[in-house]
Design an enzyme around this catalytic site. Structure first.
Site, mmCIF file in Angstrom:
data_model
loop_
_atom_site.group_PDB
_atom_site.id
_atom_site.type_symbol
_atom_site.label_atom_id
_atom_site.label_comp_id
_atom_site.label_asym_id
_atom_site.label_seq_id
_atom_site.Cartn_x
_atom_site.Cartn_y
_atom_site.Cartn_z
ATOM 1 C CG HIS A 15 -0.261 -0.023 2.506
ATOM 2 N ND1 HIS A 15 0.079 1.138 3.131
ATOM 3 C CD2 HIS A 15 0.194 -1.023 3.287
ATOM 4 C CE1 HIS A 15 0.714 0.860 4.262
ATOM 5 N NE2 HIS A 15 0.798 -0.455 4.376
ATOM 6 C CB ALA A 16 0.102 4.808 0.614
#
Length: 90
Positions: A15-16
């Site tokens: 994810h980010a």
């Protein structure tokens, strides 16, 4: 060309924040770097230096990914990215 695969073990995948760390690491190398999901769409090799591409690929926990490098520092680049994936925690 040098390539190696690993399994994403982080519960939230790439994810980010982990993706940002991955992009920063990949950007330190001159070699062309790609990443793809093993068993995914045949011949779909994503640019491992692109945040947008990495996030839209939605690599999740349990996915086996292969990182390929092509260039003067390909071995160091691939090994660094594999180590990063193997050590992501969150």
């Amino acid at each position: 060309m040098y390539k190696k695969d690993t399994i994403i073990r982080n519960e939230t995948g790439l994810h980010a924040r982990p993706a940002s760390d991955f992009i920063k690491c990949a950007g330190q190398f001159k070699s062309k770097l790609t990443i793809h999901r093993v068993g995914g769409t045949p011949n779909k090799m994503d640019n491992a230096k692109s945040m947008v591409t990495l996030l839209t690929s939605a690599f999740a926990c349990g996915d086996r990914v292969e990182i390929c490098g092509e260039g003067e520092d390909e071995v160091e680049a691939v090994e660094a990215l594999i180590t990063l994936i193997d050590n992501i925690s969150e």
